[in-house]
Every structure is written in structure tokens, then in C-alpha cells.
Design an enzyme around this catalytic site. Structure first.
Site, mmCIF file in Angstrom:
data_model
loop_
_atom_site.group_PDB
_atom_site.id
_atom_site.type_symbol
_atom_site.label_atom_id
_atom_site.label_comp_id
_atom_site.label_asym_id
_atom_site.label_seq_id
_atom_site.Cartn_x
_atom_site.Cartn_y
_atom_site.Cartn_z
ATOM 1 N N HIS A 56 0.887 -1.160 0.000
ATOM 2 C CA HIS A 56 0.000 0.000 0.000
ATOM 3 C C HIS A 56 0.926 1.211 0.000
ATOM 4 O O HIS A 56 2.015 1.168 0.586
ATOM 5 C CB HIS A 56 -0.841 0.090 1.273
ATOM 6 C CG HIS A 56 -1.786 -1.028 1.502
ATOM 7 N ND1 HIS A 56 -1.431 -2.220 2.100
ATOM 8 C CD2 HIS A 56 -3.115 -1.144 1.226
ATOM 9 C CE1 HIS A 56 -2.494 -2.998 2.188
ATOM 10 N NE2 HIS A 56 -3.507 -2.373 1.665
ATOM 11 N N ASP A 59 2.248 1.828 3.376
ATOM 12 C CA ASP A 59 3.202 0.830 3.925
ATOM 13 C C ASP A 59 4.624 1.270 3.596
ATOM 14 O O ASP A 59 5.561 0.978 4.329
ATOM 15 C CB ASP A 59 3.003 -0.553 3.272
ATOM 16 C CG ASP A 59 1.616 -1.121 3.447
ATOM 17 O OD1 ASP A 59 0.962 -0.792 4.455
ATOM 18 O OD2 ASP A 59 1.182 -1.883 2.556
ATOM 19 N N MET A 90 2.704 -5.966 -7.198
ATOM 20 C CA MET A 90 1.391 -5.334 -7.108
ATOM 21 C C MET A 90 1.505 -4.124 -6.201
ATOM 22 O O MET A 90 2.312 -4.092 -5.273
ATOM 23 C CB MET A 90 0.366 -6.338 -6.576
ATOM 24 C CG MET A 90 -1.064 -5.816 -6.407
ATOM 25 S SD MET A 90 -1.380 -5.127 -4.765
ATOM 26 C CE MET A 90 -1.732 -6.619 -3.863
ATOM 27 N N GLU A 183 -10.936 -6.021 -5.526
ATOM 28 C CA GLU A 183 -10.960 -7.046 -4.483
ATOM 29 C C GLU A 183 -12.251 -6.962 -3.679
ATOM 30 O O GLU A 183 -12.457 -6.034 -2.919
ATOM 31 C CB GLU A 183 -9.768 -6.899 -3.539
ATOM 32 C CG GLU A 183 -9.776 -7.929 -2.423
ATOM 33 C CD GLU A 183 -8.564 -7.870 -1.555
ATOM 34 O OE1 GLU A 183 -7.555 -7.283 -1.971
ATOM 35 O OE2 GLU A 183 -8.631 -8.400 -0.429
ATOM 36 N N LYS A 185 -15.187 -7.857 -0.859
ATOM 37 C CA LYS A 185 -15.314 -8.286 0.536
ATOM 38 C C LYS A 185 -16.719 -7.919 0.991
ATOM 39 O O LYS A 185 -17.215 -6.848 0.673
ATOM 40 C CB LYS A 185 -14.267 -7.613 1.438
ATOM 41 C CG LYS A 185 -14.260 -8.158 2.876
ATOM 42 C CD LYS A 185 -13.153 -7.538 3.725
ATOM 43 C CE LYS A 185 -13.131 -8.127 5.135
ATOM 44 N NZ LYS A 185 -12.073 -7.501 5.981
ATOM 45 N N GLU A 219 -10.172 -12.911 -2.720
ATOM 46 C CA GLU A 219 -9.427 -13.328 -1.526
ATOM 47 C C GLU A 219 -10.160 -14.486 -0.858
ATOM 48 O O GLU A 219 -11.390 -14.424 -0.669
ATOM 49 C CB GLU A 219 -9.255 -12.194 -0.534
ATOM 50 C CG GLU A 219 -8.525 -12.652 0.741
ATOM 51 C CD GLU A 219 -8.285 -11.574 1.763
ATOM 52 O OE1 GLU A 219 -7.694 -10.539 1.412
ATOM 53 O OE2 GLU A 219 -8.722 -11.755 2.917
ATOM 54 N N HIS A 222 -12.430 -13.565 2.098
ATOM 55 C CA HIS A 222 -13.580 -12.704 1.847
ATOM 56 C C HIS A 222 -14.760 -13.466 1.246
ATOM 57 O O HIS A 222 -15.905 -13.255 1.667
ATOM 58 C CB HIS A 222 -13.180 -11.545 0.937
ATOM 59 C CG HIS A 222 -12.110 -10.686 1.547
ATOM 60 N ND1 HIS A 222 -11.518 -9.645 0.869
ATOM 61 C CD2 HIS A 222 -11.518 -10.722 2.766
ATOM 62 C CE1 HIS A 222 -10.622 -9.076 1.650
ATOM 63 N NE2 HIS A 222 -10.597 -9.709 2.804
ATOM 64 N N ASP A 247 -5.621 -13.217 -3.740
ATOM 65 C CA ASP A 247 -5.157 -13.067 -2.353
ATOM 66 C C ASP A 247 -5.371 -14.387 -1.638
ATOM 67 O O ASP A 247 -6.505 -14.777 -1.356
ATOM 68 C CB ASP A 247 -5.950 -11.953 -1.641
ATOM 69 C CG ASP A 247 -5.307 -10.594 -1.808
ATOM 70 O OD1 ASP A 247 -5.830 -9.615 -1.224
ATOM 71 O OD2 ASP A 247 -4.290 -10.496 -2.511
ATOM 72 N N ASP A 257 -12.871 -11.516 9.343
ATOM 73 C CA ASP A 257 -11.794 -11.743 8.379
ATOM 74 C C ASP A 257 -10.530 -12.176 9.116
ATOM 75 O O ASP A 257 -9.857 -11.376 9.754
ATOM 76 C CB ASP A 257 -11.551 -10.421 7.635
ATOM 77 C CG ASP A 257 -10.574 -10.587 6.492
ATOM 78 O OD1 ASP A 257 -10.186 -9.552 5.922
ATOM 79 O OD2 ASP A 257 -10.223 -11.736 6.154
ATOM 80 N N ASP A 259 -7.728 -13.940 7.861
ATOM 81 C CA ASP A 259 -6.433 -13.819 7.150
ATOM 82 C C ASP A 259 -5.386 -14.796 7.706
ATOM 83 O O ASP A 259 -4.217 -14.443 7.871
ATOM 84 C CB ASP A 259 -5.893 -12.383 7.236
ATOM 85 C CG ASP A 259 -6.765 -11.391 6.468
ATOM 86 O OD1 ASP A 259 -6.705 -10.181 6.779
ATOM 87 O OD2 ASP A 259 -7.521 -11.823 5.571
ATOM 88 N N ASP A 289 -2.100 -12.685 1.213
ATOM 89 C CA ASP A 289 -2.572 -11.549 2.005
ATOM 90 C C ASP A 289 -3.025 -12.142 3.334
ATOM 91 O O ASP A 289 -4.217 -12.440 3.510
ATOM 92 C CB ASP A 289 -3.714 -10.828 1.302
ATOM 93 C CG ASP A 289 -4.194 -9.631 2.125
ATOM 94 O OD1 ASP A 289 -5.203 -9.015 1.762
ATOM 95 O OD2 ASP A 289 -3.555 -9.328 3.162
#
Ligand code: DIG
Ligand code: MN
Ligand code: MN
Length: 388
Positions: A56, A59, A90, A183, A185, A219, A222, A247, A257, A259, A289
């Protein structure tokens, strides 16, 4: 002795900076791990055989910092990519953490927020292009509502499409070779998120002006949160040539979620998912992810990262063994798996219609047929359990 599964660059595994960089904070507890700075992250990922990384904007570049500071952070990232041999696979935008996005980004009721969000993406698209990222992901975590009174969904989707098309126009105008991946969700953090599933996103893409450069980034967690089959969502995205990114993680149905580490929950689901990705010719990256359990220290983070890769490679090996098993070929033949690939009647013609209307069927005999799917599925389970 545990079997070794060493990744090769051509396996194209990638991780987001926010995954191994996750410090274990959750809505009910503070961070449990120290910060892992970007150079340490990249070196650690390279050491375990990862191909690339994603990020991101926030990030990588300190939010609100001066252009010179942000430039320095990008240069350090580029230098470390070169040193480690990793590539940028990405990029995406954080349009969810800052309070400005509390009512959404592209779909905020505040037009200035909507314009700021598009500007924030444009700036990171430039960085993504500089880093050679072929895919730009849009996860609309804040694009949604808690109350249907707050937004007319038709307006929200119109604003969403307007933003995506404007940004696609920006990419084309700049001559960047980049594709967009939406993406989905269903909820969290918003009560209801727009484009909640792969199906919604695929339908939305068809309304876009620049639909040819927009695909999906499904994902695991999701679709699973919705109680849907992630496998089926990915299979349809492949059928529509829209699986631009993926993802990978893991999730228990009906929960927030999670992950989790890829392969830590849905063994049978992931066996068939990996078999699909490997056999479909999907040429994108296998992007994780996910993040380590909150119980883990930094060593546990690298256990998590190695586990994601190990499980993918193990499922891929078991899928190859399954497809090479003559008993499976015989069982699939009995089930008629390959027969489904044969067209039923083809495109309409008066002759075909007349011929079909004149045809007779032994309905009772057809109804008696057994398809042998119990035996076929048990062979899959046997291979997954290593008892085939
Ligand atoms: C969460 O599943 C989202 C964000 O982490 C990011 O925007 C996207 C990138 O894969 N996934
Ligand atoms: Mn998630
Ligand atoms: Mn994701």
C-alpha cells in the site's frame, strides 16, 4: 524427517509488506511484535524463496511526510529490491485507515473526500509504475454503509465506476502497462461493503468504460466469510478471463476476516483451488494476504510465511499425483467429467431446433444412471490424506 518444499522463482510467490509487517494489533489488543522495517522484511522474504512483494502507499511511504522523505523511502525500497532480487508484483492504496475515509473514499458523501481519494491513488499509481508493478488492486474496505439511509447504492456505484474509469484513463494517458484488480469483501470494516463478492465485482466491471483493463483479485477469506465457495468464484473469474490477481490466505466460514496462513484451515478446498490454478494456466502471482497469529513473535512470522508457501507447494504436488493416478482417470471417465466439455447443441439454428424437437429420450433410463462421484471424491480425500 519433514518433506522439503523449496520454492523456485517461477513459482511466483509474493507477499504484501503489511503481511509479514503485521504487528499483531487487533480490535481488542495492542501490537505484540516490534516493527520489522522494509529492508529486513525484503531480505527475510528473499531468504525463504519469495519472488515478489506488494505494498500500500502508506506501507512504503510515510503518510503526510514531505516529498523528499517519501522519495527517500521509495529509493531505499528500490535499492533493497535490487539487492534481494525481489520484484514489485502489485501496488494498492490505503483508502481505509485515515479518518478522512470514515464514510468511504470513492463513495464518500463528501465530494472533496472522493476527489482526494482519486488523487491519492494517482500518486501511488505513478510510484507503482516506476517500480514496474503490473497490477494495481482496489480493495474498497470503506466503500459501504451501516445504514441504507446513508447512501443511494445506485449513486455509490456510479461514483465507484467513475473513479475506476478516471484512474484507468490516467494509466492509459501515462502509457503505463498496468491492469486493475478489484478485491471484493462482504463487510468489515463497513456494515455492508459495495462489491461484496466476486460475482458483484464481475458484473460491475461490465459497466465500466475501460472494462478490458479491469479484473478481480479474489481473496479466500472474503468469499468464505460470505459462506460462498472461493473455488467457484475463482473458477468463474478464470472462465471470464478476469482473474488478474489472487489473495491467498485461510478462513473459517461465518467469522470475521481472519487472514490465516494459507492451508491452515480448508485442506480440501485448497487442494482443489491449487489444482485449478496450476491446471488453468493462471500466470499471475500467488500472492499471500495473510498474517501470523497474534500469539507469534518475529520468528513465528517467518514460520507463518514459510507455511503459506509450503502448503501451496504440497497441495500442488498432491494435485499432480491425483491427476496422474490411473484410478482417478477411470473414475472421472465413469463420472463423465470430460463429457461436460462437449457442446450440448451449439448456437441456435432452425435445423438444430427442429432436430431436437424431433428427438426422443429414455427419461427413466437416464434417471437410473449413477455418476460414481462418491468414489471419485474419496480418491481426492485419499490423496489429500496421503493414503491413496
Ligand atoms: C485486505 O484484504 C486488502 C488490503 O490488504 C489490500 O488493499 C488488498 C491487497 O491485496 N487486500
Ligand atoms: Mn482479508
Ligand atoms: Mn486482500
Amino acid at each position: 524427517m519433514a518433506k522439503d518444499f523449496t520454492p523456485r522463482p517461477e513459482d511466483r510467490f509474493s507477499f504484501g509488506l503489511w503481511t509479514v509487517g503485521n504487528r499483531g494489533r487487533d480490535p481488542f489488543g495492542d501490537a505484540v511484535r516490534r516493527t520489522i522495517e522494509v529492508p529486513e522484511m525484503l531480505k527475510g522474504l528473499a531468504d525463504i524463496g519469495v519472488y515478489g512483494v506488494s505494498f500500500h502507499d502508506d506501507d512504503l511511504m510515510t503518510f503526510g511526510a514531505s516529498e523528499s522523505v517519501r522519495r527517500g523511502e521509495v529509493e531505499l525500497f528500490k535499492k533493497t529490491l535490487d539487492e534481494t532480487g525481489l520484484v514489485c508484483t502489485m501496488a494498492t492504496t490505503n483508502l481505509f485507515f485515515h479518518p478522512i475515509f470514515k464514510d468511504g473514499a470513492f463513495t464518500s458523501n463528501d465530494r472533496d473526500v472522493r476527489r482526494y481519494a482519486i488523487q491519492k491513488v494517482m500518486r501511488n499509481i505513478d510510484v507503482a509504475a516506476e517500480l514496474g508493478a503490473p497490477t494495481y488492486v482496489f480493495w474498497g474496505g470503506r466503500e459501504g454503509v451501516e445504514s441504507a439511509a446513508a447512501k443511494d447504492t445506485r449513486d455509490a456505484l456510479a461514483r465507484y465506476a467513475e473513479a475506476i474509469d478516471f484512474l484507468a484513463g490516467y494509466v492509459k494517458d501515462k502509457g503505463y502497462s498496468m491492469r486493475f484488480a478489484l478485491e471484493p469483501k462482504p463487510n468489515e470494516p463497513r456494515g455492508d461493503i459495495f462489491l461484496p463478492t466476486v460475482g458483484h465485482a464481475l458484473a460491475f466491471i461490465e459497466k465500466l468504460e475501460h472494462r478490458e483493463m479491469v479484473g478481480v483479485n479474489p481473496e479466500v477469506a472474503h468469499e468464505t466469510m460470505s459462506g460462498l465457495s472461493f473455488y467457484q468464484g475463482v473458477a468463474q473469474a478464470i472462465w471470464q478471463d478476469k482473474l488478474f490477481h489472487i489473495d491467498l490466505n485461510d478462513q473459517r466460514p461465518g467469522r470475521f476476516d481472519q487472514d490465516f496462513r494459507f492451508g491452515s484451515e480448508g485442506l480440501k478446498d485448497h487442494f482443489f483451488l491449487v489444482r485449478l490454478l496450476e491446471n488453468s494456466g493462471y500466470s499471475g502471482v500467488k500472492h499471500f494476504d495473510a498474517h501470523a497469529y497474534r500469539t507469534e513473535d518475529v520468528d513465528g512470522v517467518w514460520d507463518f510465511a514459510r507455511g503459506c508457501i509450503r502448503n501451496y507447494l504440497a497441495f500442488a504436488e498432491k494435485a499432480r499425483e491425483f491427476d496422474a493416478d490411473p484410478r482417478v482417470a477411470a473414475a472421472m471417465s465413469y463420472t463423465g467429467v470430460a463429457d461436460l466439455a462437449e457442446p450440448t447443441i451449439g448456437s441456435f439454428s432452425k435445423e438444430a431446433a427442429a432436430g431436437l424437437l424431433a428427438e426422443s429420450f429414455d427419461v427413466e433410463a437416464l434417471a437410473q444412471r449413477g455418476y460414481g462421484i462418491e468414489a471419485l471424491d474419496q480418491l481426492a480425500v485419499d490423496h489429500i490424506l496421503g493414503i491413496a
